[in-house]
Design a protein around this motif. Sequence first.
Motif, PDB file in Angstrom:
ATOM      1  N   UNK A   1      40.038  25.054  39.547  1.00 25.81           N
ATOM      2  CA  UNK A   1      39.226  26.201  39.139  1.00 25.81           C
ATOM      3  C   UNK A   1      39.758  27.490  39.749  1.00 25.81           C
ATOM      4  N   UNK A   2      40.261  27.409  40.974  1.00 27.23           N
ATOM      5  CA  UNK A   2      40.877  28.587  41.572  1.00 27.23           C
ATOM      6  C   UNK A   2      42.104  29.023  40.797  1.00 27.23           C
ATOM      7  N   UNK A   3      42.931  28.066  40.382  1.00 29.21           N
ATOM      8  CA  UNK A   3      44.112  28.388  39.578  1.00 29.21           C
ATOM      9  C   UNK A   3      43.714  29.051  38.263  1.00 29.21           C
ATOM     10  N   UNK A   4      42.637  28.555  37.650  1.00 29.59           N
ATOM     11  CA  UNK A   4      42.162  29.132  36.392  1.00 29.59           C
ATOM     12  C   UNK A   4      41.718  30.581  36.598  1.00 29.59           C
ATOM     13  N   UNK A   5      41.009  30.848  37.696  1.00 29.97           N
ATOM     14  CA  UNK A   5      40.552  32.213  37.979  1.00 29.97           C
ATOM     15  C   UNK A   5      41.728  33.159  38.146  1.00 29.97           C
ATOM     16  N   UNK A   6      42.747  32.717  38.867  1.00 26.82           N
ATOM     17  CA  UNK A   6      43.914  33.568  39.084  1.00 26.82           C
ATOM     18  C   UNK A   6      44.642  33.854  37.779  1.00 26.82           C
ATOM     19  N   UNK A   7      44.718  32.869  36.901  1.00 28.08           N
ATOM     20  CA  UNK A   7      45.415  33.035  35.625  1.00 28.08           C
ATOM     21  C   UNK A   7      44.748  34.073  34.728  1.00 28.08           C
ATOM     22  N   UNK A   8      43.432  34.273  34.908  1.00 26.64           N
ATOM     23  CA  UNK A   8      42.703  35.216  34.065  1.00 26.64           C
ATOM     24  C   UNK A   8      43.114  36.663  34.324  1.00 26.64           C
ATOM     25  N   UNK A   9      43.923  36.892  35.328  1.00 29.96           N
ATOM     26  CA  UNK A   9      44.456  38.233  35.567  1.00 29.96           C
ATOM     27  C   UNK A   9      45.721  38.514  34.794  1.00 29.96           C
ATOM     28  N   UNK A  10      46.169  37.576  33.975  1.00 30.19           N
ATOM     29  CA  UNK A  10      47.417  37.725  33.237  1.00 30.19           C
ATOM     30  C   UNK A  10      47.121  37.833  31.740  1.00 30.19           C
ATOM     31  N   UNK A  11      47.404  38.990  31.122  1.00 26.99           N
ATOM     32  CA  UNK A  11      47.086  39.214  29.699  1.00 26.99           C
ATOM     33  C   UNK A  11      47.710  38.197  28.758  1.00 26.99           C
TER      34      UNK A  11
ATOM     35  N   UNK B   1      41.860  32.861  45.380  1.00 21.23           N
ATOM     36  CA  UNK B   1      41.866  32.842  43.919  1.00 21.23           C
ATOM     37  C   UNK B   1      40.503  33.201  43.340  1.00 21.23           C
ATOM     38  N   UNK B   2      39.431  32.718  43.962  1.00 15.67           N
ATOM     39  CA  UNK B   2      38.091  33.082  43.498  1.00 15.67           C
ATOM     40  C   UNK B   2      37.854  34.581  43.592  1.00 15.67           C
ATOM     41  N   UNK B   3      38.309  35.169  44.680  1.00 13.17           N
ATOM     42  CA  UNK B   3      38.093  36.608  44.887  1.00 13.17           C
ATOM     43  C   UNK B   3      38.866  37.461  43.891  1.00 13.17           C
ATOM     44  N   UNK B   4      39.825  36.863  43.203  1.00  6.30           N
ATOM     45  CA  UNK B   4      40.529  37.606  42.162  1.00  6.30           C
ATOM     46  C   UNK B   4      39.660  37.770  40.925  1.00  6.30           C
ATOM     47  N   UNK B   5      38.523  37.021  40.881  1.00  2.49           N
ATOM     48  CA  UNK B   5      37.678  37.044  39.681  1.00  2.49           C
ATOM     49  C   UNK B   5      36.214  37.339  39.977  1.00  2.49           C
ATOM     50  N   UNK B   6      35.728  36.936  41.165  1.00  5.66           N
ATOM     51  CA  UNK B   6      34.310  37.057  41.484  1.00  5.66           C
ATOM     52  C   UNK B   6      34.099  37.941  42.706  1.00  5.66           C
ATOM     53  N   UNK B   7      32.939  38.583  42.800  1.00  2.00           N
ATOM     54  CA  UNK B   7      32.621  39.353  44.007  1.00  2.00           C
ATOM     55  C   UNK B   7      32.454  38.408  45.193  1.00  2.00           C
ATOM     56  N   UNK B   8      32.605  38.918  46.426  1.00  2.00           N
ATOM     57  CA  UNK B   8      32.581  38.046  47.609  1.00  2.00           C
ATOM     58  C   UNK B   8      31.344  37.163  47.727  1.00  2.00           C
ATOM     59  N   UNK B   9      30.150  37.688  47.416  1.00  2.00           N
ATOM     60  CA  UNK B   9      28.948  36.876  47.591  1.00  2.00           C
ATOM     61  C   UNK B   9      28.932  35.688  46.647  1.00  2.00           C
ATOM     62  N   UNK B  10      29.419  35.881  45.415  1.00  2.00           N
ATOM     63  CA  UNK B  10      29.477  34.762  44.464  1.00  2.00           C
ATOM     64  C   UNK B  10      30.551  33.754  44.895  1.00  2.00           C
ATOM     65  N   UNK B  11      31.699  34.264  45.329  1.00  2.00           N
ATOM     66  CA  UNK B  11      32.778  33.378  45.759  1.00  2.00           C
ATOM     67  C   UNK B  11      32.315  32.485  46.915  1.00  2.00           C
ATOM     68  N   UNK B  12      31.614  33.071  47.880  1.00  2.00           N
ATOM     69  CA  UNK B  12      31.162  32.289  49.028  1.00  2.00           C
ATOM     70  C   UNK B  12      30.109  31.262  48.631  1.00  2.00           C
ATOM     71  N   UNK B  13      29.301  31.585  47.647  1.00  2.00           N
ATOM     72  CA  UNK B  13      28.302  30.638  47.161  1.00  2.00           C
ATOM     73  C   UNK B  13      28.982  29.423  46.524  1.00  2.00           C
TER      74      UNK B  13
END
Length: 494
Positions: free
Chosen positions: A46-56, A457-469
């Motif tokens: 899931x972290x890899x998927x989040x990071x990939x979403x930064x690539x058009x 990788x989560x922080x590349x897509x979600x705000x810190x509070x959501x990532x920590x949750x």
Amino acid sequence: MCSDSSRADRPDYDQVIQDIADYVLKFQVDSNEAWRTSRYCLMDSLGCACLALGFPECTKLLGPLAEGTVVPNGARVPGTQFRMDPVKSAWDIGATIRWLDYNDTWLAAEWGHPSDNLGAILAVSDYLSRKKISVGEPPLKMRTVLEAMVKAYEIQGVLALANSFNRVGLDHVLLVRVASAAVTAWLKGGSREEVMAAVSLAWVDGSALRTYRHAPNTGSRKSWAAGDATSRGVRLAEMALGGEMGVPSALTAKQWGFYDVSFSKTNADQKIKAPVNRQFHFSREYGSYVIENILFKISYPAEFHSQTACEAAIILHSKIEGRFADIDKVVVTTHESAIRIISKTGHLANAADRDHCLQYIVAVGLLFGDLSAGCYENDFHQDHPEIDELRKKIEVVEDKRYSDEYLDPNKRSIASAVQVFFRNGSETEKIEVEYPLGHRRRRQEGMPLLEEKFRSNLLSRFPPHRAEKIIGLFKAQKKFEETPVNRFMDLLVI
């Protein structure tokens, strides 16, 4: 009268197909290591998927085929707002997990990425959970997702242990389609007959060619091929459970079966002497071996056969910094599979070409002391002509011991070594790395770093509070396993 060769008697299902169905229907996961590792595999994917979403180039392929389509109880795609039918959601999830070549890996006679099956597993589990809730039934729990992962990993990985599809020109995503079809049919409550039908249909599809993974045709299809395969597994399972008939001798049928059509090729260039009607060989029974021995890409988003060479190059960076102009040659010693798959010279056309080039990866590691997904992009490559200059000085050689221990089930090493030689006759020490950081033998060292990779990788897509949750949920094993799938997937929607 009809000749024997044209008789229409329907045979029993091929034993390979029966064994897959019996395993997926009957096997009980009783390994604590398998349960624990599956959670780490899901987390990392899931972290890899989040990071990939930064690539058009990735995101342009996502979303419903018909814009504006609304699907009741639609399956979510993590990191996005999409809610679609399980087939397209599986495609999107599989593509994002695989896009950056950063998800877990399995290396044997055939290579592959068992987490590619998460496209099917997550999409179908989410869809089924929402559908169950809509009729007043309890949803699936994340423990079921983890169980499906163990089984999909095992099917793909055991088939790969002693059977090389790449040597006959076929791509490993075939095994994703087979495993995804099997676990999807199981998740949907399929009978033995229905699971066998789904698996047989997956084999009859044949396989994508490996053309898009090798020069001069290396391209972005290798980043979405697994998403395509896992979604096809979902579609075939749905058809089988809808009453579509299977193909019992999909593998063994004379002339028309997979063995005769696709698995008996002789390639003179590679000196393969595969007999006609070659069949699969199995070195172990299905269990939970694969997920327990899975390889994580912890530090570097690069084809896994290059991981140890990359690590060695980065270790050498500080020892040669400031002396790049004085380098006479760089010798990379590695195993045969790495040479066959990712050793290449000459022009590299795109990011997909570069992340499958051993020399490019080693050059970046030596020059910059790091390697990130952005290092493959056109802008980075164009801004650093010294990469290609150094590539020209890299020699790649095989160490027979490395090649033998790569296939040794008691070692499963992925060894490489890097040494730099200078024009004045001096040289660095030879840095050898036998097991990459993500290997089972380095779990204690690697798992804390894998968690940090996930957080980043989560922080590349979600705000810190959501990532920590999200991170907190993964750390609480019992709570995680009891979480409804739909609730978990909602946590990942932006």
